[in-house]
Design a protein around this motif. Structure first.
Motif, PDB file in Angstrom:
ATOM      1  N   GLN A   5       0.592  -9.194  -2.669  1.00  0.00           N
ATOM      2  CA  GLN A   5       0.981  -7.852  -2.648  1.00  0.00           C
ATOM      3  C   GLN A   5       1.579  -7.055  -1.396  1.00  0.00           C
ATOM      4  N   LYS A   6       0.761  -7.720  -0.140  1.00  0.00           N
ATOM      5  CA  LYS A   6       1.140  -7.501   1.183  1.00  0.00           C
ATOM      6  C   LYS A   6       2.553  -7.854   1.329  1.00  0.00           C
ATOM      7  N   VAL A   7       2.815  -9.036   0.793  1.00  0.00           N
ATOM      8  CA  VAL A   7       4.322  -9.603   1.156  1.00  0.00           C
ATOM      9  C   VAL A   7       5.311  -8.545   0.456  1.00  0.00           C
ATOM     10  N   ILE A   8       4.942  -8.176  -0.890  1.00  0.00           N
ATOM     11  CA  ILE A   8       5.857  -7.463  -1.448  1.00  0.00           C
ATOM     12  C   ILE A   8       6.036  -6.173  -0.862  1.00  0.00           C
ATOM     13  N   ALA A   9       5.010  -5.658  -0.227  1.00  0.00           N
ATOM     14  CA  ALA A   9       4.931  -4.050   0.209  1.00  0.00           C
ATOM     15  C   ALA A   9       5.671  -4.429   1.650  1.00  0.00           C
ATOM     16  N   GLN A  10       5.729  -5.593   2.186  1.00  0.00           N
ATOM     17  CA  GLN A  10       6.428  -5.560   3.646  1.00  0.00           C
ATOM     18  C   GLN A  10       7.788  -5.733   3.319  1.00  0.00           C
ATOM     19  N   ALA A 118       3.214   2.960   4.775  1.00  0.00           N
ATOM     20  CA  ALA A 118       2.998   4.083   3.853  1.00  0.00           C
ATOM     21  C   ALA A 118       1.649   3.997   3.216  1.00  0.00           C
ATOM     22  N   ASN A 119       1.149   2.838   3.043  1.00  0.00           N
ATOM     23  CA  ASN A 119      -0.247   2.811   2.408  1.00  0.00           C
ATOM     24  C   ASN A 119      -1.216   3.217   3.247  1.00  0.00           C
ATOM     25  N   LEU A 120      -0.972   2.902   4.676  1.00  0.00           N
ATOM     26  CA  LEU A 120      -2.103   3.434   5.709  1.00  0.00           C
ATOM     27  C   LEU A 120      -2.018   4.965   5.810  1.00  0.00           C
TER      28      LEU A 120
END
Length: 242
Positions: A5-10, A118-120
């Motif tokens: 999920q982090k890779v997709i977000a990045q 964005a999540n932060l």
């Protein structure tokens, strides 16, 4: 190795939370296999596809838009209405708004392709000041404003202002200009709080998001955030989340 999920977000496809939904819905493949496990980790050698589209990591970009009223805080609208990305047509990256402003609300809106950033900023513990100016029909009392700071239950949700004060009022017109500072950002929160007190909001504008303001901008203007602006607001959110 990084979480899927982090890779997709990045890669700028979506925020990490949205990426998690896409994984559990079976929309993500790793090396040709559907992955529904949120704990999955991938390396740079793994081939990731989201909704059939291969993942390509983009350089992170950050934009400030002075959102006009009558614009949807989205990247597309099935009713053909104007969306916020229409105001930044030259951007090639897949940017999306950080949070949203209501259709009838104007002001500071940040857009990015950096899902972690964005999540932060949207994290409940981030406590980044979001400063709004509301024009109300009627003049709320000091006691009523205190109830906004204490917190109110509206439609089953707890809504609270970090700070609120009347900037000016006109007795003849029976209107007030009220500054409201939020740390959270629930749907139509300010409008709902004032309506619950009996003071409908006529106009609403977000003037500041953390250290970022609309100085020198008109409605519809957009510009890239400066590196120091990104650094400042990121540090502010990270300090609060810790």
């Amino acid at each position: 190795m990084e979480r899927l999920q982090k890779v997709i977000a990045q890669a700028g496809v979506a925020s990490r939370r949205k990426a998690e939904e896409m994984i559990t819905q079976g929309k993500v493949k790793v090396n040709g296999k559907v992955m529904k496990e949120l704990g999955t980790k991938v390396s740079t050698n793994d081939k990731v596809e989201v909704a059939g589209v291969p993942l390509v990591k983009e350089v992170p970009v950050y934009y400030l838009l002075y959102k006009p009223r009558g614009v949807i805080s989205s990247v597309k609208d099935d009713k053909g209405r104007k969306v916020v990305t229409d105001y930044i047509p030259e951007v090639k990256e897949r940017i999306f708004p950080i949070g949203r402003l209501d259709y009838d609300t104007s002001g500071v809106l940040l857009l990015t392709n950096d899902g972690d950033f964005a999540n932060l900023l949207m994290h409940p513990s981030g406590e980044v000041d979001k400063v709004y100016i509301a024009k109300t029909k009627g003049i709320p009392s000091a006691e009523q404003l205190k109830s906004m700071k204490k917190g109110m239950m509206i439609e089953g949700e707890h809504m609270k202002a970090a700070h609120v004060k009347v900037m000016s009022s006109e007795n003849k017109k029976n209107t007030a200009i009220v500054q409201v500072v939020l740390h959270e950002g629930k749907n139509r929160q300010i409008r709902k709080m004032f309506e619950a007190l009996g003071y409908p909001v006529d106009k609403l504008k977000r003037e500041r998001y953390g250290s970022i303001t609309l100085q020198g901008m008109n409605a519809g203007d957009a510009r890239p955030l400066k590196p120091h602006e990104v650094k400042q607001i990121r540090q502010l959110a990270e300090e609060n989340v810790k």
